[in-house]
Write a protein that holds these residues in place. Structure first.
Motif, short mmCIF file in Angstrom:
data_model
loop_
_atom_site.label_atom_id
_atom_site.label_comp_id
_atom_site.label_asym_id
_atom_site.label_seq_id
_atom_site.Cartn_x
_atom_site.Cartn_y
_atom_site.Cartn_z
N UNK A 15 -9.27 -11.92 -33.08
CA UNK A 15 -9.20 -13.32 -33.47
C UNK A 15 -8.43 -13.35 -34.77
N UNK B 58 -5.59 -15.82 -37.48
CA UNK B 58 -4.82 -17.02 -37.76
C UNK B 58 -3.43 -16.86 -37.19
N UNK C 188 1.00 -15.96 -40.22
CA UNK C 188 1.76 -16.45 -41.37
C UNK C 188 2.88 -15.44 -41.62
N UNK D 173 -6.05 -9.70 -38.77
CA UNK D 173 -7.08 -10.06 -37.79
C UNK D 173 -8.39 -10.34 -38.50
N UNK D 174 -9.13 -11.27 -37.98
CA UNK D 174 -10.37 -11.68 -38.62
C UNK D 174 -11.57 -11.06 -37.94
N UNK E 180 -16.17 -27.96 -34.42
CA UNK E 180 -15.13 -27.84 -35.44
C UNK E 180 -14.00 -26.99 -34.90
N UNK E 181 -12.83 -27.57 -34.74
CA UNK E 181 -11.69 -26.82 -34.20
C UNK E 181 -11.29 -25.72 -35.18
N UNK E 182 -11.28 -24.49 -34.70
CA UNK E 182 -11.00 -23.36 -35.58
C UNK E 182 -9.51 -23.22 -35.86
N UNK E 183 -9.19 -22.61 -37.00
CA UNK E 183 -7.81 -22.33 -37.35
C UNK E 183 -7.29 -21.14 -36.57
N UNK E 184 -8.22 -20.31 -36.16
CA UNK E 184 -7.82 -19.03 -35.59
C UNK E 184 -7.70 -19.11 -34.08
#
Lengths: 269, 269
Positions: A71, A73, A76, A82-83, A100-104
């Motif tokens: 997972x 973002x 960039x 990776x998270x 809540x729509x995730x950024x990732x």
DNA sequence: CGCCAGTTTGATATAGGTCAAGTGACGTGG
DNA sequence: CCACGTCACTTGACCTATATCAAACTGGCG
């Protein structure tokens, strides 16, 4: 909970009747047989992912059923960090739970497949089985703690400790899903992937793994990892599976407060 | 949502009637006036924390009302890595929401105070105001994304970028709570604290801040931070406040699906 | 006045990054 | 069957961002 002795989870009497994919959800011990059966009854669809494919869960409940995924973002500039590392049985993203729509987003590492249940069905399911929602929230919390452990790795641990910790964590998480035995498991991560995850260069990951091999803590070639002395490896990196335990409360809470509350609020709507 | 222009949030008509401490909860825009009023009616107790005091929320809902705190694992060997920086208005821990006892605890950085509402009362509140639960889950998701951003900082950004990013993030989060104006805010963190948070040595934090000062991006002595050129600072570190936005869905969802489900499940209990 | 915590400065050390080249396995097309 | 390209892994040489250690300097405060 899962012992440290390599034994599979024992306290789910209906474990055999439900697909292995739900192990993580029932591992917390809050789900009952009927909850598990209901989960299996959901209108799941299977989706396959090519290696390095990006994947968006939307609001749906998606559980990785095979393969591996990061997972992260949307990349960039330069390499993206990776998270979290998503293993089979893990919920891919919690947008449907938190609203809540995730950024990732998810990126498969190797060919993978995902079980997907539409958010509408999941909501309907939770209507009748609120414990399933509780189990998902518990998974959410556990997965957060796993991400926190990664933060600690990158922030405080040496390369040797980081890699060792990752191997220990994977051993635990995969064993929990029945995908590791006797400290052996299959890991389809390249050294470059490991480096991306642990914020190390591929070259340094290589040398680090060599050092672990030299010390007799890791063996096995290619994607087959073997940890001959798990105790020593854990000691080296200070690994303790506490953060991975689904539920640290010893008493089974029949219905968690927050859920009970939301549940009873239904009467007023 | 909060614009990038320094204006306070504008779309909460009842904002003035409820304590500022709840800003983060209503910022998502899902709460209505009666929800805010009900929140304020809860049997809150205030608790003060000496500097460097450890604090356990238990299952209760705790909101930091003044001061600063780190959330961190109980110090393992050596220095422990803070996991998140808790500012006024932030929920201290989500144990009560997820039903999962966290590994981490709160440690105040300076003298701080906490508003605490017993879990029983919170549950009762959510009974009648399910949107409050939804708002808490949204906060949970946002706070997770903030922690993920820290992971990216430590994993991928240089010291200069890390510090710059922290200053940008704090500017945004404090402004959101009305605690920053014109790129100025008060920050009671020592350079050693900043280093602990960003996984840098105190010495290097010092030199890094000097460099930012030299470039005219940061000024102000002691705990008073001033960011004369916020745009340039953001560009330097690639800061984008998207991950801090409470709700990325543009449409106001009256009741999120997962909540609706749990809510309706009440009828069956 | 003297202490203390925080900050600043300088000198030195090192973990890990970067670049470059080589190896080995595996698959593909001729 | 072989030539070739590719991808992961490996090795070596060198470099640099940041840590570490040590010592001043500062400002508030009992």
């Amino acid at each position: 909970m899962l012992g440290d002795d390599g034994s599979p989870p024992s306290r789910a009497p209906w474990a055999k009747s439900a697909p292995a994919i739900f192990r993580r959800l029932w591992e917390g011990g809050t789900l009952e047989r009927r909850d598990g059966a209901a989960l299996a009854w959901l209108d799941w669809s299977r989706q396959t992912l090519a290696p390095r494919a990006s994947f968006d869960c939307g609001d749906d409940l998606c559980i990785l059923s095979s393969g591996l995924a990061f997972r992260q973002r949307p990349a960039e500039a330069g390499a993206s960090q990776p998270i979290s590392l998503v293993l089979p049985g893990d919920i891919c993203c919690y947008t449907g739970v938190t609203g809540h729509a995730a950024q990732s987003s998810l990126v498969s590492v190797v060919a993978a497949s995902v079980m997907r249940a539409p958010s509408r069905s999941v909501a309907a399911l939770c209507e009748r089985h609120p414990k399933i929602l509780a189990a998902m929230l518990s998974n959410l919390a556990t997965d957060n703690e796993t991400a926190e452990e990664l933060l600690i790795s990158i922030g405080r641990r040496s390369a040797l400790e980081r890699v060792a910790h990752l191997f220990c964590e994977l051993e635990f998480r995969l064993r929990r899903m029945g995908l590791a035995r006797n400290g052996r498991y299959r890991l389809n991560l390249t050294q470059a992937d490991i480096g991306a995850y642990l914020a190390l260069s591929a070259v340094h990951v290589n040398r680090t793994i060599q050092e672990l091999r030299r010390r007799g803590l890791v063996s096995g070639r290619g994607g087959d990892i073997s940890l001959p002395d798990l105790g020593a490896l854990r000691r080296l990196c200070g690994f303790s599976p506490a953060y991975l335990a689904a539920d640290t409360l010893s008493e089974p809470r029949p219905v968690p407060q927050h859920l009970q509350a939301a549940v009873q609020a239904g009467a007023t709507l």
